[in-house]
Design an enzyme around this catalytic site. Structure first.
Site, PDB file in Angstrom:
ATOM      1  N   HIS A  12     -57.911  28.828   4.750  1.00 43.27           N
ATOM      2  CA  HIS A  12     -58.434  29.196   3.435  1.00 43.27           C
ATOM      3  C   HIS A  12     -58.231  30.706   3.278  1.00 43.27           C
ATOM      4  O   HIS A  12     -58.728  31.496   4.076  1.00 43.27           O
ATOM      5  CB  HIS A  12     -59.926  28.832   3.372  1.00 43.27           C
ATOM      6  CG  HIS A  12     -60.533  28.994   2.015  1.00 43.27           C
ATOM      7  ND1 HIS A  12     -60.657  30.225   1.402  1.00 43.27           N
ATOM      8  CD2 HIS A  12     -61.077  28.082   1.169  1.00 43.27           C
ATOM      9  CE1 HIS A  12     -61.247  30.065   0.226  1.00 43.27           C
ATOM     10  NE2 HIS A  12     -61.511  28.751   0.065  1.00 43.27           N
TER      11      HIS A  12
ATOM     12  N   GLU B 113     -17.154  20.217   8.121  1.00 43.28           N
ATOM     13  CA  GLU B 113     -16.931  21.640   7.916  1.00 43.28           C
ATOM     14  C   GLU B 113     -18.175  22.334   7.381  1.00 43.28           C
ATOM     15  O   GLU B 113     -18.489  23.463   7.779  1.00 43.28           O
ATOM     16  CB  GLU B 113     -15.762  21.850   6.944  1.00 43.28           C
ATOM     17  CG  GLU B 113     -15.203  23.264   6.934  1.00 43.28           C
ATOM     18  CD  GLU B 113     -15.915  24.224   5.992  1.00 43.28           C
ATOM     19  OE1 GLU B 113     -15.688  25.443   6.100  1.00 43.28           O
ATOM     20  OE2 GLU B 113     -16.706  23.759   5.131  1.00 43.28           O
ATOM     21  N   GLU B 114     -18.896  21.656   6.502  1.00 42.51           N
ATOM     22  CA  GLU B 114     -20.075  22.279   5.889  1.00 42.51           C
ATOM     23  C   GLU B 114     -21.270  22.362   6.830  1.00 42.51           C
ATOM     24  O   GLU B 114     -22.302  22.940   6.479  1.00 42.51           O
ATOM     25  CB  GLU B 114     -20.459  21.534   4.605  1.00 42.51           C
ATOM     26  CG  GLU B 114     -19.384  21.512   3.518  1.00 42.51           C
ATOM     27  CD  GLU B 114     -19.097  22.878   2.900  1.00 42.51           C
ATOM     28  OE1 GLU B 114     -19.636  23.890   3.399  1.00 42.51           O
ATOM     29  OE2 GLU B 114     -18.334  22.943   1.927  1.00 42.51           O
TER      30      GLU B 114
ATOM     31  N   THR C   1     -54.940  27.993  -2.641  1.00 42.23           N
ATOM     32  CA  THR C   1     -55.165  29.282  -1.992  1.00 42.23           C
ATOM     33  C   THR C   1     -55.165  29.104  -0.479  1.00 42.23           C
ATOM     34  O   THR C   1     -56.192  28.908   0.145  1.00 42.23           O
ATOM     35  CB  THR C   1     -56.498  29.882  -2.459  1.00 42.23           C
ATOM     36  OG1 THR C   1     -57.533  28.898  -2.275  1.00 42.23           O
ATOM     37  CG2 THR C   1     -56.421  30.258  -3.928  1.00 42.23           C
TER      38      THR C   1
ATOM     39  N   ASP D 163     -16.129  16.571   3.505  1.00 37.91           N
ATOM     40  CA  ASP D 163     -17.575  16.679   3.313  1.00 37.91           C
ATOM     41  C   ASP D 163     -17.882  17.796   2.322  1.00 37.91           C
ATOM     42  O   ASP D 163     -17.066  18.699   2.104  1.00 37.91           O
ATOM     43  CB  ASP D 163     -18.306  16.899   4.640  1.00 37.91           C
ATOM     44  CG  ASP D 163     -17.971  18.231   5.298  1.00 37.91           C
ATOM     45  OD1 ASP D 163     -16.786  18.643   5.255  1.00 37.91           O
ATOM     46  OD2 ASP D 163     -18.884  18.867   5.859  1.00 37.91           O
TER      47      ASP D 163
END
Length: 456
Positions: free
Chosen positions: A212, A152-153, A314, A88
């Protein structure tokens, strides 16, 4: 040695073509969308083991991705080497930073660029081809077993279950792994230890929805800001980790050990130039070799929250998160460090937010003996192949199964990697030198030769 070089020379293009075929499988274990490709990769590895001459080859199912097993027992009275690797790979993201597609191997300046080229497809496949070489030249001197996994990862969560259930099948005299690096091909080295790992995810939640930032900013705590402050507090002004009890079990190197470690070739200007940084950063009082191999660390691996798309929005985010890994050194344990971190991180959270800590996976540090038959065999193999003795070093990465093999199978491990620290593991444009690939195939049979001889 001559028959080895001759075989590699005669099969040079085929050996490379087969590796390229393996690299084309996008075997990303962390992302479920790649599951069919991961499974195809396991089947390909099994086929190549059979082609090389292995017996009892099996794609062993687990609760996750399968483990590919194969063996060749030439004589039960002879020593046995258990070869471990993983098929992998890490996710290729961010894709836009790759100069060429990550799963279409490309050669530039004698280097193979592809995800998994070095970690660990290029390195474990050297063992398959070295085994093929020994079978074809009738020079296999000892028994050999292969265990190539696909998780393994993502922490090898099912490997321990498999190992515990297959102790008889996995009986051996030593584990041989190529998933590490050398200082350089001019300065060959052998890693004598690895750090452990504690990997967690933290989440900071403020208001019950995104707000906001003009209407609520200044009145409500921003989880992204709070998270940044909490993470910044985890190191002090000397870059020590500022978590109470974190260093309690750390054993400092002796003066002799520090001297030996720092005798390895190192050019700080080249190191900085390779990374395009003006100054190095780390724990004060320690050299680069000490910081990256023998000292524990804490790093942020990813951080997010709020709006990160194109243009402006924002917003005061409801949540912010980060992934954090801590590399551990001998005497530290992942369970204890995870507990210490969790307790501390929760304790420093202000009342304006809620904090959640989720452990992902961990592994224990390991040190390999340098006076064993297997280590001496690796020394002799590298000395013959490279024309100079290898330098002992400490690896900064983690291979949690090294401690697992010792605990469950009673086996020590030899870390005989052929990668380089500059191979961009886990990063865009991962590479592996073609020279290193062939050099590994040439050197591995010598390890088996000397291990068999020294075991008598």
């Amino acid at each position: 040695m001559q028959h080895i070089k001759q075989y590699v020379d005669e099969n040079r293009q085929r050996l490379l073509d087969e590796l390229f075929e393996l690299l084309r499988f996008p075997s990303v274990s962390a992302d479920p969308k790649y599951k069919p490709d991961v499974l195809k990769t396991a089947d390909y590895v099994a086929k190549k083991l059979r082609d090389a001459g292995a017996d009892k080859v099996e794609v062993c199912q687990t609760a996750g991705y399968p483990i590919v097993y194969g063996e060749k027992i030439i004589d039960p009275s002879k020593p046995t080497v258990l070869v471990y690797g993983h098929y992998d790979v890490q996710p290729p993201d961010p894709l836009e930073l790759w100069k060429t597609p990550p799963f279409e191997p490309t050669v530039r300046d004698g280097k193979i660029y592809a995800r998994g080229a070095c970690d660990d497809k290029g390195q474990f496949y050297m063992h398959v081809k070295a085994f093929e070489l020994m079978m074809q030249t009738n020079t296999l001197p000892c028994n050999i077993k292969f265990m190539i996994e696909g998780e393994e990862e993502v922490g090898s969560s099912n490997l321990a279950i498999f190992v515990k259930a297959n102790k008889e099948r996995l009986k051996a005299d030593v584990v041989l792994i190529s998933d590490t690096s050398m200082i350089s091909m001019e300065h060959p080295s052998l890693e004598t230890g690895l750090r452990g790992l504690s990997y967690l995810e933290v989440e900071v939640t403020g208001p019950n929805r995104d707000l906001h930032s003009g209407v609520y900013g200044g009145a409500v705590a921003n989880p992204a800001t709070i998270l940044a402050k909490m993470i910044a507090s985890l190191h002090d002004e000397n870059n020590h980790i500022a978590i109470p009890g974190f260093y309690n079990d750390v054993v400092d190197l002796t003066p002799a050990e520090r001297t030996a470690l720092n005798n390895a070739p190192y050019n700080e200007a080249e190191y900085k130039n390779d990374l395009d940084v003006q100054e190095l950063w780390g724990e004060k009082g320690y050299t680069t070799f000490e910081r990256t191999g023998t000292r524990p660390t804490l790093e942020v691996n990813g951080i997010w929250g709020g709006y990160i798309g194109e243009g402006a929005k924002t917003v005061l985010p409801s949540k912010a998160s980060a992934k954090i890994s801590m590399r551990l050194v001998p005497n530290q344990t992942s369970e204890k460090i995870t507990e210490i971190f969790t307790k501390h991180f929760l304790s420093i959270a202000p009342a304006s937010v809620k904090v959640k800590v989720t452990p992902h996976h961990g592994g224990e540090p390991a040190v390999t003996p340098t006076d064993s038959v297997a280590y001496r065999a690796a020394q002799k193999a590298i000395a013959e192949s490279f024309g100079k003795d290898p330098i002992p070093t400490r690896g900064g990465g983690s291979i949690p199964i090294v401690a697992l093999f010792e605990a469950e199978l009673g086996l020590k491990t030899v870390l005989m990697g052929f990668g380089l620290d500059s191979d961009a593991l886990h990063s865009p444009n991962e590479k592996y030198d073609i020279f290193n690939y062939y050099k590994g195939i040439e050197t591995i049979p010598l390890f088996h030769k000397y291990f068999a001889e020294l075991s008598k």
